[in-house]
Design a protein around this motif. Structure first.
Motif, mmCIF file in Angstrom:
data_model
loop_
_atom_site.group_PDB
_atom_site.id
_atom_site.type_symbol
_atom_site.label_atom_id
_atom_site.label_comp_id
_atom_site.label_asym_id
_atom_site.label_seq_id
_atom_site.Cartn_x
_atom_site.Cartn_y
_atom_site.Cartn_z
ATOM 1 N N GLU A 117 9.704 3.401 -9.238
ATOM 2 C CA GLU A 117 8.455 3.752 -8.556
ATOM 3 C C GLU A 117 7.947 2.545 -7.778
ATOM 4 O OE1 GLU A 117 3.897 5.381 -9.393
ATOM 5 O OE2 GLU A 117 5.235 4.944 -11.077
ATOM 6 N N LEU A 118 7.591 2.755 -6.518
ATOM 7 C CA LEU A 118 7.028 1.717 -5.665
ATOM 8 C C LEU A 118 5.594 2.110 -5.343
ATOM 9 C CD1 LEU A 118 10.071 1.220 -3.257
ATOM 10 C CD2 LEU A 118 9.568 0.021 -5.399
ATOM 11 N N ALA A 119 4.623 1.343 -5.868
ATOM 12 C CA ALA A 119 3.208 1.672 -5.688
ATOM 13 C C ALA A 119 2.365 0.440 -6.046
ATOM 14 C CB ALA A 119 2.822 2.862 -6.583
ATOM 15 N N PRO A 120 1.132 0.338 -5.559
ATOM 16 C CA PRO A 120 0.446 1.280 -4.675
ATOM 17 C C PRO A 120 0.775 1.082 -3.190
ATOM 18 C CG PRO A 120 -1.009 -0.533 -5.207
ATOM 19 C CD PRO A 120 0.258 -0.771 -5.982
ATOM 20 N N MET A 121 1.577 0.054 -2.888
ATOM 21 C CA MET A 121 1.971 -0.183 -1.509
ATOM 22 C C MET A 121 3.229 -1.028 -1.487
ATOM 23 S SD MET A 121 -0.743 -3.124 -0.181
ATOM 24 C CE MET A 121 0.109 -3.272 1.397
ATOM 25 N N LEU A 122 3.804 -1.179 -0.306
ATOM 26 C CA LEU A 122 4.924 -2.097 -0.102
ATOM 27 C C LEU A 122 4.326 -3.438 0.323
ATOM 28 C CD1 LEU A 122 7.347 0.298 1.825
ATOM 29 C CD2 LEU A 122 7.225 -0.137 -0.637
ATOM 30 N N PHE A 123 4.204 -4.329 -0.631
ATOM 31 C CA PHE A 123 3.508 -5.595 -0.402
ATOM 32 C C PHE A 123 4.305 -6.508 0.531
ATOM 33 C CE2 PHE A 123 1.739 -4.078 -4.430
ATOM 34 C CZ PHE A 123 0.384 -4.258 -4.194
ATOM 35 N N PRO A 124 3.644 -7.539 1.079
ATOM 36 C CA PRO A 124 4.374 -8.488 1.938
ATOM 37 C C PRO A 124 5.634 -8.989 1.252
ATOM 38 C CG PRO A 124 2.019 -8.936 2.019
ATOM 39 C CD PRO A 124 2.209 -7.878 0.969
ATOM 40 N N LEU A 125 6.705 -9.100 2.012
ATOM 41 C CA LEU A 125 8.007 -9.392 1.427
ATOM 42 C C LEU A 125 8.022 -10.720 0.704
ATOM 43 C CD1 LEU A 125 10.887 -8.478 0.997
ATOM 44 C CD2 LEU A 125 11.484 -9.447 3.226
#
Length: 301
Positions: A117-125
């Motif tokens: 699960e990827l949440a709550p966002m795709l954070f800065p790499l």
């Protein structure tokens, strides 16, 4: 309504119209929107006392021409600093720390099917690369993989490319971004090498979507779907394909303006306004079970 309030509304509208004209990624529509705002101001449509009400009215008008959900006048209950970066990044960092770096769940289901699960966002790499690498490397041994984006509200396109690099075998063109103000294009490709192990490009892959999935999370689903790499299971997504920037025009108001637009190399278009359409439609609450069943059927078929 007081004269002071009218003057404040006029200043907000003037600044908003100017910023849209200067920065919106669709110059031919920017002029229409600026004119619309000024006409509505002259008609008295924005003669309201509260910043929150003004934000709602202006946002409705901004989105009335082409339905761009990234184009808005946002109301903030707390005062917005003239330069928002520090406040926004501070809130994002708190979300990052409380979500295990944007990967709140890694689970192994029956028959070797993994869920990430990827949440709550795709954070800065630069923040999230370590967490993503650990999760995707762990999942690389699975027989099938389900990537859950149902609660993901967007984020960093570079993070999209990083994730896709674990899910494909060869270097692949994912997306092209057109930056309107700079009048240039910028391509996004998967990486030639990744830290850890790849899940690869041949084992079954499913992406879960909901009506809340937005922005960069939609790009991740869309890129993999258009490449024929993943089966999207769930609900149509919100439909925001345009990266945005923000400008403070009032102590409680921020103008959000898309400064670029995505062009997929397979479809030649993007998911703006229509969302990513699932290959297997089903309610968001049921799509994990549905994807698991699809994976099992494929593995045993």
């Amino acid at each position: 309504m007081t004269t002071h309030t009218k003057l404040a509304s006029a200043c907000v509208i003037d600044d908003t119209a100017r910023l849209v004209t200067e920065h919106y990624a669709f110059p031919e529509i920017a002029g229409q929107l600026a004119g619309l705002l000024q006409r509505r101001l002259a008609e008295g449509a924005y003669d309201v006392d509260g910043a929150e009400e003004l934000a709602g009215l202006v946002t409705t008008d901004l989105q009335s021409v082409n339905g761009d959900q990234h184009l808005s006048l946002k109301y903030h209950a707390d005062q917005v600093p003239p330069k928002q970066g520090a406040a926004v990044m501070g809130a994002m960092r708190r979300d990052f720390d409380t979500s295990l770096g944007g990967v709140p769940r890694v689970e192994l289901l029956d028959e070797g099917v993994a869920v990430v699960e990827l949440a709550p966002m795709l954070f800065p790499l630069e923040w999230t690369a370590q967490a993503l690498s650990a999760a995707l490397t762990l999942a690389s041994r699975a027989r099938a993989l389900i990537v859950d984006l149902r609660a993901n509200l967007g984020g960093d396109p570079d993070t999209v490319a990083f994730i896709c690099s674990y899910l494909l075998d060869e270097r692949t063109h994912l997306n092209t971004m057109y930056w309107g103000e700079r009048e240039r294009t910028e391509q996004s490709w998967t990486l030639p090498h990744v830290p850890g192990a790849r899940f690869g490009g041949s084992k079954p892959l499913y992406v879960l979507s909901s009506s809340q999935t937005f922005s960069a999370a939609e790009e991740l689903a869309y890129d993999l779907q258009q490449l024929g790499r993943a089966v999207v299971v769930g609900e149509p997504t919100r439909g925001g394909a345009h990266p945005r920037d923000g400008w403070t025009v009032h102590p409680h108001l921020e103008v959000s303006i898309p400064v670029g637009r995505a062009i997929n190399p397979v479809s030649g278009t993007n998911w703006e306004g229509v969302g990513v359409q699932p290959d297997v439609p089903c309610p968001a609450a049921d799509c994990l079970e549905r994807a698991h069943a699809l994976a099992l059927a494929r593995l045993t078929g």
